[in-house]
Design an enzyme around this catalytic site. Structure first.
Site, PDB file in Angstrom:
ATOM      1  N   GLU A   1      61.374  65.172  73.239  1.00 13.02           N
ATOM      2  CA  GLU A   1      62.722  64.675  72.952  1.00 13.02           C
ATOM      3  C   GLU A   1      63.750  65.195  73.944  1.00 13.02           C
ATOM      4  OE1 GLU A   1      63.927  65.160  68.866  1.00 13.02           O
ATOM      5  OE2 GLU A   1      65.946  64.395  69.245  1.00 13.02           O
TER       6      GLU A   1
ATOM      7  N   SER B   1      62.023  58.774  55.447  1.00 15.06           N
ATOM      8  CA  SER B   1      61.325  58.081  56.526  1.00 15.06           C
ATOM      9  C   SER B   1      61.380  56.553  56.430  1.00 15.06           C
ATOM     10  CB  SER B   1      59.872  58.527  56.514  1.00 15.06           C
ATOM     11  OG  SER B   1      59.102  57.695  57.324  1.00 15.06           O
TER      12      SER B   1
ATOM     13  N   ARG C   1      65.350  54.271  70.096  1.00 15.84           N
ATOM     14  CA  ARG C   1      63.924  54.543  69.933  1.00 15.84           C
ATOM     15  C   ARG C   1      63.386  53.824  68.712  1.00 15.84           C
ATOM     16  NH1 ARG C   1      61.059  57.947  66.795  1.00 15.84           N
ATOM     17  NH2 ARG C   1      62.794  59.268  66.154  1.00 15.84           N
TER      18      ARG C   1
ATOM     19  N   GLY D   1      58.991  75.974  74.434  1.00 16.31           N
ATOM     20  CA  GLY D   1      59.028  75.060  73.293  1.00 16.31           C
ATOM     21  C   GLY D   1      57.622  74.798  72.799  1.00 16.31           C
TER      22      GLY D   1
ATOM     23  N   SER E   1      58.274  58.353  68.774  1.00 15.35           N
ATOM     24  CA  SER E   1      58.619  59.681  69.287  1.00 15.35           C
ATOM     25  C   SER E   1      57.380  60.563  69.390  1.00 15.35           C
ATOM     26  CB  SER E   1      59.657  60.349  68.401  1.00 15.35           C
ATOM     27  OG  SER E   1      59.172  60.462  67.091  1.00 15.35           O
ATOM     28  N   LEU E   2      56.509  60.495  68.396  1.00 16.58           N
ATOM     29  CA  LEU E   2      55.332  61.355  68.437  1.00 16.58           C
ATOM     30  C   LEU E   2      54.458  60.999  69.623  1.00 16.58           C
ATOM     31  CD1 LEU E   2      54.370  61.673  64.662  1.00 16.58           C
ATOM     32  CD2 LEU E   2      55.869  63.075  66.048  1.00 16.58           C
TER      33      LEU E   2
ATOM     34  N   LEU F   1      55.265  69.400  69.529  1.00 17.11           N
ATOM     35  CA  LEU F   1      54.138  68.577  69.961  1.00 17.11           C
ATOM     36  C   LEU F   1      54.009  68.518  71.476  1.00 17.11           C
ATOM     37  CD1 LEU F   1      54.331  65.598  67.457  1.00 17.11           C
ATOM     38  CD2 LEU F   1      52.509  67.293  67.655  1.00 17.11           C
ATOM     39  N   ALA F   2      55.120  68.264  72.162  1.00 18.12           N
ATOM     40  CA  ALA F   2      55.053  68.119  73.614  1.00 18.12           C
ATOM     41  C   ALA F   2      54.622  69.427  74.267  1.00 18.12           C
ATOM     42  CB  ALA F   2      56.412  67.671  74.155  1.00 18.12           C
TER      43      ALA F   2
ATOM     44  N   ARG G   1      66.294  50.902  64.032  1.00 16.89           N
ATOM     45  CA  ARG G   1      67.212  51.817  63.336  1.00 16.89           C
ATOM     46  C   ARG G   1      68.673  51.576  63.655  1.00 16.89           C
ATOM     47  NH1 ARG G   1      63.268  57.070  64.124  1.00 16.89           N
ATOM     48  NH2 ARG G   1      61.827  56.434  62.502  1.00 16.89           N
TER      49      ARG G   1
END
Lengths: 594, 258, 224
Positions: A389, A250, A399, A10, A404-405, A13-14, A297
């Site tokens: 994620e 967003s 969340r 993957g 998340s970032l 970002l992670a 959310r």
């Protein structure tokens, strides 16, 4: 001393963060990604990244960030890891800043911060409305630099099929398929870090990219990795519904002053602009005066559902509400939100700077994911790590936006050194594993391909996928009822049966996307059941998981992590306590007065 | 279930799509025509998905689903660039109602075709490597904040950082072809971006050395198609001119004044 | 943790000769070739005053000290290099103006064709005006040449091609040397190039007309 060998699966970002940390440590890394890593789903993250830098003189602190995150997640997150993440966040922002991420700036040249859901502080650093894209590119550039120094080898256009496990169920590498040549190959490694992202495709249409199928997580789950809190699915309140996908609008639109409303008169046919202020129902602001449009959310999504389905006040009777930024100066919008407004304009042909946007909630994120421990991002399978994620650790039952970032980057930062420590501590590395172990796994995977390619049934995989998505979206998102969940579980079993009778309209062995899609679909069906059964079992309401029949949070029975085990086709659940050592659980209410 | 399945539409309106198919790199391309049910807000991705669900040509022949690249479907990943009615663009943001029918869909022509609409654009990533498009970092450990940047500078360079490496600018560039190794506008624009960043600028000379090499900035012949077709409206021609200026300054004064 | 080098990964020394030649090509079109074209138009425009003045200026130019060296270094070699390298560049591009008919893309294509036409014209022009006259071209020979309809037509085409090529070349030069970097500056450069192309074309047409029809609008300057 032998050199450890690490694989990262993957390239979001992670994954990229894990790769960078490993390369910095001088450990050779192989990076696998379905798409060129620069096209990973992280590019879709829009609003920003949270860190309590306290640059606005509001007295923000990492403790407040920690508290907001735990409270926003309805106390289901293990507090140790969350606390460490929040403490690391300011340093993460600095690192990204140094990498050249084009964050928006203040007049003094410092980072600008905006407000986001579930907090009263300006805590979200942002690069226009394409923050995830900017961050991914920055990491991608660093990885490219390591690649040019031959510290990283990329396998782009490869899909993960399975982990290679030895007789002691220890991970000794992975098995992957080249999406061009369809070659199935095994890659030895001492440890593998999975950063395979979201699972949107399980719900058919979501805000996720096409590649977010959860197939890798599901494959690992079926190989013995536990999957935690599957039932916690975030439905984003504001998205543009579409037949191919739901495009995210967003939270930053509201962070910059956007307001959500419907006409007070149900079925009002007038154009939005002609409806006077007094005849507009700003329901979030009325119901949640303190947080207003920036409630978390899950709260905003349920409010929209209530307005549309209970109060029948959707726009012209349709499932839609207005997200209105048309009162904000055009110059501000272009400077801070251009990236998302452009999406609305391009796909719907309406300028949101002039006209309120029509939006509706859409599946967006999974809080649940591969079970990992509280310190090392390690799954229960030795040698398998997870970050981003695809794991469950940081967001509890819901969340917060822009968290998340930070969890992706932080998870990658923790996973790589942990995997290297583990690999370095092994008595025998992957080089001493008998080749038959790899050979067997490769044969097993090729066998699965062969079976699918030669299936002589009548079912079309796309049809099965669409049905699964529709059922999951209808019954396993915002409002959950046990009878519906039961029916969905039965439906999923029916679909799994029908899947056995598929017929691949493409049986070639070159860039066969139908085959790779079928393999993903098979895994999605398993994950869908894991989510549905998890939701069925949890008889309470917490965060994003809401059951009208059990409307309250029930800490006595359910303040615990759901841990799913896969055993020869059946899914079993065990429950374990949540780390609440720092902040004692308290009632979660956003409707209090200011 | 509100999904209108192919064949299940009720308006009767059809969308006729012609796709240039090529099963693999050895076989010659051929065209296939499909008739799909029209729905509102249909884009090219939906057309290709309809074909995947019912891979039958307009004249009733069974075929395979069309291979294509796509990921985000909101024009931010860059994957789905293809030629649609002869113009290079992103399939996700190209709406059927804006097109003349029959809609012709072909793979990009400046990159090797893998299968059907899938092309290999890895040369772009290789060129980003060659042009050293990154900010050199001492390490990712905590070293405090980065350099201060004025809002004006951020607003000037943020648009460049939005390049999605889709390859549309290369596709339309007359200077990019099998006779030339021109890296193209997207890559040069990234060079400008990293030369502008306070830390990136410390290594401008190395980047300029690469940019003055084969396939570099001098190969641009100013047709300016890139800026017309860029889905992100990046000021690519400004970037190229700016890199030109930096390179000329380096070439003329670099050896003279050091 | 191992530290990685502070500098970027070592680059192989890139061959920068193409950069040098490309930029020289662009520059040579302006200086000296463009400057020479301006001078050539200027000295020929004396025909608008009178045939005598025209011949006198011609005589003046032909008696410049070091003339062969100046001509070779300032005119013939640069033109040959500019044309030769231009053809090489042409070969490396693939025009697509019909598929993408944007203005600058058409300019790209026309720049190549106008260059070819101008080069052919220059070759023919040098042959007829220099070699056939033995270097003694004057108003009479030019007038005779231009009285031929085909000759006159080719002159007009040549003038148009050269003027366009120079005007568009100025725009190209300003962009390629990074002197017009912003969109606004590039637009200004385009206007400048257009102005040059139009004025050269008009001046050229006027000169051709003047030589063919014995038309000397500035003859009154002498009477004053």
């Amino acid at each position: 001393m032998r050199e450890p060998k690490i694989i990262v699966v993957g390239g979001g970002l992670a994954g990229l963060m894990a790769v960078i940390r490993a390369a910095e440590a001088g450990v050779p890394v192989d990076l696998f990604s379905i798409v060129p890593v620069k096209r990973s789903h992280s590019v879709c993250a829009q609003g920003g990244i949270n860190a309590a830098k306290n640059l606005k003189g509001e007295g923000d602190s990492t403790d407040r960030h920690f508290d907001d995150t735990v409270y926003g997640g309805d106390f289901l997150a293990n507090q140790g890891p969350v606390k460490r993440m929040c403490e690391a966040a300011p340093g993460i922002i600095d690192m990204l800043d140094r990498m050249g991420v084009m964050f928006n700036r203040t007049a003094e040249g410092l980072l600008d911060f905006r407000r986001f859901g579930g907090t009263l502080f300006h805590r979200t650093a942002f690069a226009g409305a394409t923050t995830g894209q900017q961050m991914l590119y920055a990491l991608d550039e660093q990885v490219r630099r390591f690649e040019s120094e031959r510290k990283v080898k990329k396998y782009e256009g490869w899909t993960f099929l399975s982990a290679v496990l030895d007789d002691h169920r220890v991970c000794r590498g992975i098995c992957a398929m080249d999406l061009k040549t369809m070659e199935v190959r095994t890659f030895p490694a001492d440890a593998a870090i999975f950063c395979t992202g979201g699972i949107g495709a399980v719900f058919g249409r979501s805000t996720n990219s096409v590649v977010c199928t959860g197939s890798a997580q599901s494959a690992l789950f079926q190989q013995g990795a536990n999957y935690a809190n599957a039932e916690f699915i975030q439905v984003h309140p504001t998205a543009i519904p579409g037949e191919d996908k739901c495009r995210l609008m967003s939270e930053s639109a509201r962070g910059e002053g956007g307001r959500v409303w419907v006409p007070r008169k149900p079925g009002d046919k007038r154009p939005a602009k002609q409806i006077p202020e007094a005849e507009r129902f700003y329901f979030l602001e009325e119901w949640y005066p303190k947080y207003g449009n920036l409630v978390p959310r899950d709260i905003a999504t349920r409010a929209i559902h209530k307005v549309v389905y209970t109060q029948k006040m959707g726009l012209e009777g349709a499932p839609a509400v207005y997200l209105d930024v048309s009162h904000i100066p055009r110059e501000t919008l272009d400077r801070k939100l251009e990236g998302i407004l452009e999406i609305y304009e391009k796909f719907l042909g309406v300028d949101p700077r002039e006209h309120p946007m029509r939006v509706f909630p859409a599946m967006h994120y999974t809080m649940g994911g591969l079970w990992i421990d509280n310190t090392n991002q390690a799954t229960n399978v030795s040698g398998i790590y997870a970050a981003g994620e695809c794991e469950y650790q940081y967001h509890g039952a819901n969340r917060l936006g822009a968290n998340s970032l930070v969890s992706c980057i932080y998870g990658g930062m923790v996973a790589a050194p942990a995997a290297i420590r583990y690999a370095g501590g092994l008595d025998k590395g992957c080089e001493s594993v008998p080749t038959i172990v790899y050979e067997n796994e490769r044969r097993r995977q090729e066998q699965i391909n062969d079976t699918m390619l030669h299936a002589e049934g009548t079912e079309n995989p796309v049809t099965i996928w669409k049905e699964m998505g529709d059922w999951m979206t209808e019954h396993v998102t915002v409002v959950r009822n046990n009878p519906d969940l039961e029916r969905t579980d039965a439906k999923l079993q029916e679909l799994a049966d029908r899947f056995k009778k598929i017929n691949l309209s493409d049986r070639t062995s070159w860039a066969n996307q139908t085959l790779s899609f079928c393999r993903e679909l098979q895994n999605m069906l398993v994950l869908a059941r894991c989510i549905t059964r998890g939701a069925l079992a949890r008889n309470e309401s917490r965060g994003a998981h809401y059951k009208p029949d059990f409307p309250d949070r029930n800490d006595a029975e359910w303040l615990k992590t759901t841990r799913a085990h896969y055993d020869c086709g059946t899914i079993k659940f065990t429950y374990e306590p949540v780390d609440t050592s720092t902040i004692p659980p308290r009632a979660r209410r956003y409707d209090a007065k200011a | 279930m509100d999904t209108a399945a192919p064949g299940g539409g009720n308006s009767g309106r059809k969308v006729v799509v012609r796709v240039k198919r090529r099963p693999d790199t050895r076989e010659e391309p051929r065209w296939e025509e499909f008739a799909l049910d029209w729905r509102p807000h249909m884009n090219i991705i939906i057309c290709l998905r309809d074909i995947a669900e019912r891979p039958v040509t307009r004249d009733g022949h069974a075929t395979t689903p069309v291979s294509y690249e796509a990921s985000c479907l909101e024009e931010v990943c860059g994957a789905c660039a293809m030629l649609i009615n002869g113009v290079s663009r992103q399939a996700c943001s190209t709406l059927v109602d804006s097109l003349e029918q029959p809609i012709r869909i072909e793979p990009l022509t400046k990159f090797p075709v893998v299968r059907d609409l899938v092309v290999d654009r890895s040369i772009m990533f290789e060129n980003l490597k060659r042009m050293k498009c990154w900010v050199p970092l001492d390490g990712t450990y905590d070293l405090g904040p980065g350099p201060r940047i004025s809002p004006e500078v951020q607003e000037k360079y943020y648009p460049l950082a939005r390049c999605i490496t889709c390859g549309n600018c290369l596709e339309v560039c007359p200077q990019v072809n099998e006779n030339s190794d021109f890296v193209g506008a997207a890559i040069l624009s990234q060079v400008r971006l990293f030369n502008a960043h306070p830390t990136g600028a410390m290594h401008m000379k190395e980047r300029l050395a690469a940019v003055m090499g084969p396939g570099g900035v001098a190969d641009c012949a100013n047709a300016q198609n890139c800026v017309e077709v860029c889905p992100k409206q990046i000021p690519l021609t400004e970037s190229i001119a700016e890199v030109n200026r930096q390179a000329i300054r380096e070439a003329v004064f670099g050896w003279l004044l050091g | 943790m191992s530290t990685h080098p502070l500098t970027m990964s070592a680059s192989k020394t890139d061959d920068q000769s193409a950069f040098f030649w490309r930029k020289l090509h662009s520059l040579s079109g302006i200086v000296p070739v463009g400057v020479f074209l301006a001078e050539h138009f200027w000295s020929n425009s004396y025909v608008l005053v009178s045939p005598e003045k025209y011949d006198a200026v011609g005589q003046e130019l032909q008696t410049l000290p070091f003339r062969p060296i100046i001509e070779a270094a300032g005119i013939w070699l640069p033109i040959l290099f500019h044309a030769g390298y231009g053809f090489y560049i042409w070969g490396k591009g693939k025009s697509n103006a019909f598929a993408y008919p944007w203005m600058h893309n058409w300019m790209y294509t026309l720049q190549r064709w106008s260059g070819l036409i101008a080069f052919l014209f220059i070759g023919w022009h040098v042959y007829t005006a220099r070699f056939l006259t033995g270097g003694r071209s004057n108003f009479v020979t030019v007038h005779d040449d231009l009285s031929n309809n085909l000759y006159a037509a080719f002159y007009l085409v040549g003038v148009l091609a050269a003027s366009f090529h120079l005007g568009n070349g100025i725009w190209n030069f300003l962009c390629k040397w990074g002197l017009a970097a912003t969109t606004r500056a590039q637009r200004a450069a385009a206007y400048l190039g257009a102005a040059v192309a139009v004025s050269f074309t008009l001046a050229g047409i006027l000169i051709v007309y003047s030589a063919r029809y014995n038309f000397h609008p500035f003859a009154r300057y002498i009477q004053q």
